[in-house]
Write a protein that holds these residues in place. Structure first.
Motif, PDB file in Angstrom:
ATOM      1  N   SER A 142     -45.428   7.605  11.452  1.00 35.46           N
ATOM      2  CA  SER A 142     -45.239   6.174  10.870  1.00 35.46           C
ATOM      3  C   SER A 142     -46.316   4.910  11.185  1.00 35.46           C
ATOM      4  N   PRO A 143     -46.982   4.584  10.749  1.00 34.09           N
ATOM      5  CA  PRO A 143     -47.766   3.510  11.196  1.00 34.09           C
ATOM      6  C   PRO A 143     -46.977   1.957  10.705  1.00 34.09           C
ATOM      7  N   TYR A 144     -45.378   2.239   9.935  1.00 37.33           N
ATOM      8  CA  TYR A 144     -44.795   0.748  10.037  1.00 37.33           C
ATOM      9  C   TYR A 144     -43.528   0.076  11.008  1.00 37.33           C
ATOM     10  N   PHE A 145     -43.696   1.276  12.082  1.00 33.18           N
ATOM     11  CA  PHE A 145     -42.230   1.532  13.088  1.00 33.18           C
ATOM     12  C   PHE A 145     -42.774   0.138  14.293  1.00 33.18           C
ATOM     13  N   LEU A 146     -44.306   0.691  14.777  1.00 35.29           N
ATOM     14  CA  LEU A 146     -44.167  -0.091  16.133  1.00 35.29           C
ATOM     15  C   LEU A 146     -44.574  -1.641  15.828  1.00 35.29           C
ATOM     16  N   THR A 147     -44.144  -2.246  14.892  1.00 38.77           N
ATOM     17  CA  THR A 147     -44.552  -3.395  14.685  1.00 38.77           C
ATOM     18  C   THR A 147     -43.466  -5.247  14.822  1.00 38.77           C
ATOM     19  N   MET A 167     -37.824  -6.034  15.347  1.00 40.32           N
ATOM     20  CA  MET A 167     -37.072  -7.539  15.311  1.00 40.32           C
ATOM     21  C   MET A 167     -36.093  -7.044  14.239  1.00 40.32           C
ATOM     22  N   ASN A 168     -36.627  -6.297  13.200  1.00 41.66           N
ATOM     23  CA  ASN A 168     -35.137  -5.850  12.494  1.00 41.66           C
ATOM     24  C   ASN A 168     -34.305  -4.642  13.232  1.00 41.66           C
ATOM     25  N   ILE A 169     -34.722  -3.432  13.872  1.00 43.18           N
ATOM     26  CA  ILE A 169     -34.327  -3.245  14.961  1.00 43.18           C
ATOM     27  C   ILE A 169     -32.942  -3.081  15.163  1.00 43.18           C
ATOM     28  N   VAL A 170     -33.880  -4.624  15.851  1.00 44.33           N
ATOM     29  CA  VAL A 170     -32.302  -5.207  17.450  1.00 44.33           C
ATOM     30  C   VAL A 170     -31.169  -5.472  16.530  1.00 44.33           C
ATOM     31  N   ASN A 223     -33.405   4.010  12.502  1.00 44.63           N
ATOM     32  CA  ASN A 223     -35.050   2.915  11.954  1.00 44.63           C
ATOM     33  C   ASN A 223     -36.025   3.846  11.495  1.00 44.63           C
ATOM     34  N   GLY A 224     -36.261   5.148  12.224  1.00 43.83           N
ATOM     35  CA  GLY A 224     -37.336   5.389  12.138  1.00 43.83           C
ATOM     36  C   GLY A 224     -37.171   6.683  10.790  1.00 43.83           C
ATOM     37  N   MET A 225     -36.099   7.183  10.914  1.00 38.83           N
ATOM     38  CA  MET A 225     -35.327   7.835  10.002  1.00 38.83           C
ATOM     39  C   MET A 225     -35.212   7.481   8.746  1.00 38.83           C
ATOM     40  N   ASP A 226     -35.294   5.963   8.458  1.00 35.62           N
ATOM     41  CA  ASP A 226     -35.038   5.275   7.329  1.00 35.62           C
ATOM     42  C   ASP A 226     -36.683   5.053   6.495  1.00 35.62           C
ATOM     43  N   LEU A 227     -37.619   4.857   7.839  1.00 40.08           N
ATOM     44  CA  LEU A 227     -39.299   5.091   7.511  1.00 40.08           C
ATOM     45  C   LEU A 227     -39.421   6.442   6.646  1.00 40.08           C
ATOM     46  N   LEU A 228     -39.152   6.997   7.036  1.00 40.55           N
ATOM     47  CA  LEU A 228     -39.676   8.917   7.566  1.00 40.55           C
ATOM     48  C   LEU A 228     -38.698   9.415   5.988  1.00 40.55           C
ATOM     49  N   ASN A 229     -37.998   8.112   5.581  1.00 41.33           N
ATOM     50  CA  ASN A 229     -36.736   8.924   3.944  1.00 41.33           C
ATOM     51  C   ASN A 229     -36.718  10.303   4.223  1.00 41.33           C
ATOM     52  N   VAL A 230     -36.022  10.297   5.608  1.00 36.12           N
ATOM     53  CA  VAL A 230     -34.979  11.088   5.485  1.00 36.12           C
ATOM     54  C   VAL A 230     -34.074  11.052   4.569  1.00 36.12           C
ATOM     55  N   GLN A 280     -29.321  12.094   8.572  1.00 32.31           N
ATOM     56  CA  GLN A 280     -28.881  11.330   9.884  1.00 32.31           C
ATOM     57  C   GLN A 280     -27.711  11.824  10.938  1.00 32.31           C
ATOM     58  N   PRO A 281     -26.779  11.886  10.382  1.00 32.11           N
ATOM     59  CA  PRO A 281     -25.665  12.011  11.767  1.00 32.11           C
ATOM     60  C   PRO A 281     -25.957  13.191  12.219  1.00 32.11           C
ATOM     61  N   VAL A 282     -26.776  14.393  11.500  1.00 34.19           N
ATOM     62  CA  VAL A 282     -26.493  15.274  12.697  1.00 34.19           C
ATOM     63  C   VAL A 282     -27.999  14.851  13.540  1.00 34.19           C
ATOM     64  N   VAL A 283     -29.201  14.532  13.643  1.00 36.72           N
ATOM     65  CA  VAL A 283     -29.730  13.532  14.164  1.00 36.72           C
ATOM     66  C   VAL A 283     -29.513  12.895  15.119  1.00 36.72           C
ATOM     67  N   ILE A 284     -28.327  12.005  14.804  1.00 39.73           N
ATOM     68  CA  ILE A 284     -27.760  12.186  16.003  1.00 39.73           C
ATOM     69  C   ILE A 284     -26.755  12.289  16.856  1.00 39.73           C
ATOM     70  N   GLY A 285     -26.124  13.472  15.867  1.00 35.28           N
ATOM     71  CA  GLY A 285     -25.333  14.377  16.843  1.00 35.28           C
ATOM     72  C   GLY A 285     -26.436  15.329  17.396  1.00 35.28           C
ATOM     73  N   ILE A 286     -27.705  15.667  17.364  1.00 36.64           N
ATOM     74  CA  ILE A 286     -28.802  16.697  18.209  1.00 36.64           C
ATOM     75  C   ILE A 286     -28.613  16.035  19.182  1.00 36.64           C
ATOM     76  N   ALA A 287     -29.138  14.457  18.983  1.00 35.86           N
ATOM     77  CA  ALA A 287     -29.319  13.125  19.791  1.00 35.86           C
ATOM     78  C   ALA A 287     -28.436  12.942  21.660  1.00 35.86           C
ATOM     79  N   ILE A 288     -26.747  12.931  21.252  1.00 33.82           N
ATOM     80  CA  ILE A 288     -26.444  13.009  21.982  1.00 33.82           C
ATOM     81  C   ILE A 288     -26.353  14.121  22.944  1.00 33.82           C
ATOM     82  N   ILE A 289     -26.378  15.453  22.389  1.00 33.74           N
ATOM     83  CA  ILE A 289     -26.313  16.719  22.581  1.00 33.74           C
ATOM     84  C   ILE A 289     -27.337  16.770  23.681  1.00 33.74           C
TER      85      ILE A 289
END
Length: 354
Positions: free
Chosen positions: A68-73, A78-81, A318-325, A330-339
């Motif tokens: 996403s070109p809009y992510f690293l701005t 500041m939105n993420i924080v 934030n990234g999943m919102d930008l990518l229209n996931v 999204q909870p599935v991705v968070i669960g995988i990230a925890i593991i």
């Protein structure tokens, strides 16, 4: 025969020296690539020395920056924080509780009930708003006190004790106003989430300040260092002269107070007190602490890794919102990230120990 023998004998050392001279350039030439190999080895050692959560954060940031070109701005960072300021404040208290070998399931419900008490006293009773804020903070600390007393003097497992207070606080938040939200707060209260300090949102400054104070306490104060001893072995800590009961209760009170502070942030951001606010944040709070490398058995963890865990959760959402996931995925991705984070951190610690 003698002459031939002498000549052959005299020629033997010369031949050996010639062979050695011819072999020397070959040996030197083979040794030339060593600096590059050493540099690669040093880089590999440096990467292995990095905490697992930090490596995960770097990988996620690089991937989302490509996708996403809009992510690293600056605006998006500041939105993420700011969007995760309340989550980070609650995560500090949750990390302290997990550090002593406990757990607090009531943080989300504590946020809701403290915010509702604050709003109810302001709109229904008519108290000055600053006094209502103090009352809301006192309610949050009171829920934490109840958790500490139940898990120490009551000898109830922290999971069960905080599960009970979670249910009670959630019901009380709904009962106060029959499940109706309360809106309209003073302008100076709304400025907490709208004002900026040197271009940085004030709520982000508050969150970072809380992280820094907690990190300083854990690193440099004896009572902060005592949390690691209690989490490692509470009985040994008691025999060493630490007042384990008092410290545990104090940690739960701090966690409850920070949940109430997070409630004030949410109320300022929404200009509304919702009786269900924060109740869905429990999974994310625990995920932040676990992804940050804290052990649920206690005695291991820190504020830096917890902050990294917060950034990972915030960046992923934030990234999943930008990518229209889909929000359902999204909870599935968070669960995988925890593991993945837990396995990576465990492997990193094993390599460091080796």
């Amino acid at each position: 025969m003698r002459t031939t023998t002498r000549h052959a004998a005299a020629g033997t050392p010369s031949t050996l020296r010639t062979e050695q001279a011819e072999a020397e350039p070959t040996t030197q030439g083979a040794a030339e690539p060593r600096p590059a190999t050493s540099a690669r080895s040093a880089l590999a050692r440096g990467l292995r020395a990095l905490p697992g959560p930090l490596l995960g954060l770097i990988v996620v940031v690089i991937a989302l920056s490509i996708l996403s070109p809009y992510f690293l701005t600056w605006h998006n960072v500041m939105n993420i924080v700011t969007q995760n300021a309340d989550l980070g404040i609650m995560a500090v208290g949750a990390a302290l509780v997990i550090l002593i070998g406990g757990i607090d399931l009531s943080v989300g419900s504590n946020l809701a009930v403290s915010l509702m008490v604050n709003a109810w006293l302001y709109h229904m009773v008519g108290l000055p708003f600053w006094l209502c804020i103090l009352a809301g903070l006192a309610v949050g600390a009171g829920v934490g006190l109840a958790n500490g007393i139940l898990s120490t003097y009551g000898r109830i497992q922290p999971f069960v004790a905080t599960l009970a207070t979670m249910s009670a606080a959630a019901g009380l938040a709904l009962y106060i106003t029959n499940g109706n939200p309360i809106n309209d707060f003073p302008d100076w209260f709304l400025a907490i989430t709208s004002a900026r300090v040197l271009g940085i949102p004030l709520e982000a400054v508050i969150m970072v300040a809380i992280f820094l104070v907690a990190a300083f306490w854990l690193r440099f104060r004896p009572t902060g260092r005592a949390l690691y001893a209690i989490g490692g072995n509470a009985e040994v800590a008691r025999l060493s002269g630490l007042n384990v009961t008092r410290i545990k209760i104090g940690v739960y009170v701090i966690a409850g107070l920070l949940a109430a502070v997070a409630g004030m942030i949410v109320g300022s951001r929404l200009d509304s007190a919702q009786p269900t606010a924060g109740t869905a944040d429990l999974l994310n709070v625990i995920a932040v602490v676990v992804i940050g490398g804290a052990s649920l058995s206690g005695g291991s963890g820190g504020m830096l890794n917890t902050f990294i865990g917060l950034l990972i959760i915030g960046v992923l959402n934030n990234g999943m919102d930008l990518l229209n996931v889909s929000p359902n995925l999204q909870p599935v991705v968070i669960g995988i990230a925890i593991i993945v984070a837990v396995l990576t951190d465990r492997a990193s610690r094993s390599r460091q120990g080796a």
